[in-house]
Design a protein around this motif. Sequence first.
Motif, PDB file in Angstrom:
ATOM      1  N   LEU A 220       0.870  -1.178   0.000  1.00 25.35           N
ATOM      2  CA  LEU A 220       0.000   0.000   0.000  1.00 25.35           C
ATOM      3  C   LEU A 220       0.906   1.227   0.000  1.00 25.35           C
ATOM      4  O   LEU A 220       1.802   1.350   0.834  1.00 25.35           O
ATOM      5  CB  LEU A 220      -0.897   0.016   1.236  1.00 25.35           C
ATOM      6  N   MET A 221       0.677   2.115  -0.953  1.00 23.54           N
ATOM      7  CA  MET A 221       1.529   3.296  -1.093  1.00 23.54           C
ATOM      8  C   MET A 221       0.717   4.557  -0.827  1.00 23.54           C
ATOM      9  O   MET A 221      -0.308   4.805  -1.474  1.00 23.54           O
ATOM     10  CB  MET A 221       2.132   3.317  -2.501  1.00 23.54           C
ATOM     11  N   ASP A 222       1.162   5.354   0.158  1.00 23.04           N
ATOM     12  CA  ASP A 222       0.543   6.639   0.485  1.00 23.04           C
ATOM     13  C   ASP A 222       1.374   7.733  -0.171  1.00 23.04           C
ATOM     14  O   ASP A 222       2.503   7.998   0.247  1.00 23.04           O
ATOM     15  CB  ASP A 222       0.496   6.853   2.001  1.00 23.04           C
ATOM     16  N   ILE A 223       0.804   8.370  -1.192  1.00 20.01           N
ATOM     17  CA  ILE A 223       1.532   9.381  -1.968  1.00 20.01           C
ATOM     18  C   ILE A 223       1.155  10.767  -1.480  1.00 20.01           C
ATOM     19  O   ILE A 223      -0.024  11.134  -1.468  1.00 20.01           O
ATOM     20  CB  ILE A 223       1.210   9.262  -3.465  1.00 20.01           C
ATOM     21  N   VAL A 224       2.133  11.549  -1.061  1.00 21.65           N
ATOM     22  CA  VAL A 224       1.893  12.922  -0.613  1.00 21.65           C
ATOM     23  C   VAL A 224       1.707  13.802  -1.843  1.00 21.65           C
ATOM     24  O   VAL A 224       2.642  14.027  -2.610  1.00 21.65           O
ATOM     25  CB  VAL A 224       3.054  13.438   0.249  1.00 21.65           C
ATOM     26  N   THR A 225       0.482  14.312  -2.061  1.00 26.10           N
ATOM     27  CA  THR A 225       0.184  15.115  -3.241  1.00 26.10           C
ATOM     28  C   THR A 225       0.184  16.616  -2.952  1.00 26.10           C
ATOM     29  O   THR A 225       0.244  17.424  -3.871  1.00 26.10           O
ATOM     30  CB  THR A 225      -1.178  14.722  -3.828  1.00 26.10           C
ATOM     31  N   ASN A 226       0.109  16.991  -1.672  1.00 25.10           N
ATOM     32  CA  ASN A 226       0.144  18.408  -1.308  1.00 25.10           C
ATOM     33  C   ASN A 226       0.548  18.517   0.161  1.00 25.10           C
ATOM     34  O   ASN A 226       0.265  17.625   0.955  1.00 25.10           O
ATOM     35  CB  ASN A 226      -1.211  19.076  -1.522  1.00 25.10           C
ATOM     36  N   ARG A 227       1.198  19.625   0.495  1.00 22.75           N
ATOM     37  CA  ARG A 227       1.697  19.791   1.863  1.00 22.75           C
ATOM     38  C   ARG A 227       1.649  21.263   2.256  1.00 22.75           C
ATOM     39  O   ARG A 227       1.932  22.159   1.454  1.00 22.75           O
ATOM     40  CB  ARG A 227       3.149  19.284   1.939  1.00 22.75           C
ATOM     41  N   ARG A 228       1.240  21.510   3.498  1.00 20.99           N
ATOM     42  CA  ARG A 228       1.298  22.850   4.077  1.00 20.99           C
ATOM     43  C   ARG A 228       2.000  22.738   5.420  1.00 20.99           C
ATOM     44  O   ARG A 228       1.613  21.918   6.263  1.00 20.99           O
ATOM     45  CB  ARG A 228      -0.105  23.421   4.287  1.00 20.99           C
ATOM     46  N   ASP A 229       3.024  23.551   5.631  1.00 21.22           N
ATOM     47  CA  ASP A 229       3.804  23.498   6.865  1.00 21.22           C
ATOM     48  C   ASP A 229       3.366  24.588   7.843  1.00 21.22           C
ATOM     49  O   ASP A 229       3.291  25.766   7.478  1.00 21.22           O
ATOM     50  CB  ASP A 229       5.301  23.663   6.564  1.00 21.22           C
ATOM     51  N   GLN A 230       3.063  24.161   9.072  1.00 21.75           N
ATOM     52  CA  GLN A 230       2.750  25.072  10.171  1.00 21.75           C
ATOM     53  C   GLN A 230       1.691  26.108   9.801  1.00 21.75           C
ATOM     54  O   GLN A 230       1.882  27.323   9.925  1.00 21.75           O
ATOM     55  CB  GLN A 230       4.035  25.766  10.644  1.00 21.75           C
ATOM     56  N   VAL A 231       0.543  25.616   9.342  1.00 21.57           N
ATOM     57  CA  VAL A 231      -0.586  26.492   9.034  1.00 21.57           C
ATOM     58  C   VAL A 231      -1.662  26.312  10.102  1.00 21.57           C
ATOM     59  O   VAL A 231      -1.694  25.307  10.817  1.00 21.57           O
ATOM     60  CB  VAL A 231      -1.175  26.182   7.640  1.00 21.57           C
TER      61      VAL A 231
END
Length: 293
Positions: A220-231
């Motif tokens: 099972l592969m969890d693909i990170v498609t978007n990221r926001r840091d410290q919001v």
Amino acid sequence: MPLLQIFKARSVVVLLFSLSVSCSWMAKIKGTQEGTNGIAGTVQRKELLQQVSITGQLVAKRRLDVKPRFPGYIVRLYVKVGDRLKVGDPIVTFSPSLGGNELNYPVRAPFAGTVTQVLRAEGEYLVDTGEQNLVARLEDLSELSILATVPELDIAKIKVGQTAMARVSALVGERFEAVIQEISMSARDKDRWSSSSTEFQIKGAVRSKDARLLPGMSALMDIVTNRRDQVLALPHEYIFMEDGKYYATLLGGEKREIKVGLQTDEAAEIIDGLVEGDRVRTVDFLNIKGLDD
């Protein structure tokens, strides 16, 4: 002590105990309403990750399935499972007959790799060249990838170079780093009468090196498609919609319109309407209109 006095004394004890339990219960409810048991939420800064989860299978960098090219016998088998071969090493020799004068050349390794399967023995007669007559398999285990299919609704979110975390069914609780290496530019063929969704094939290279990872394992592969840091973020259970707008209700009862950004499965980014530290109520989805009464 007279029986009536004993009865009165016990009644007083029961009454005091009942009052104590009742007060404790009311205090618990009050505490719950005020957020001590997780009903109230707080706007906090955190990292938000949007991801797509897909299932696939581990595959080797290269693979050779050795099968007979004509009906005949296995006259010589040079390998066993686990053997590491160099380019040009012999694997097996086939012959249309035993004891004939045919000049038969062995099938040789076209690349360096490991023999992962040997399914036949010397002297066996193979009547055709189908999949059921696989003799041996050579695989290049220097790199492993996860081959998977993605529904068309998610394919636009996935890009080459995105990172992913993989979990393998055989290794419960462990995670392995991967990166998207290849995305098909056309959908996989399917039966025109099939009700299955349109899918695209992708490949994720496994960066983690582990001898326990083997071709054919499901993953099972969890693909990170978007990221926001410290919001600023708030879980979905504190957000509701009315007339196409998003709202949250402060602990004091005020309904506050908010603007949201990136949304994940668990929370939403708060762009406007709330500040860090604001305390809000859990949404009563059965009575949303009454939240601001």
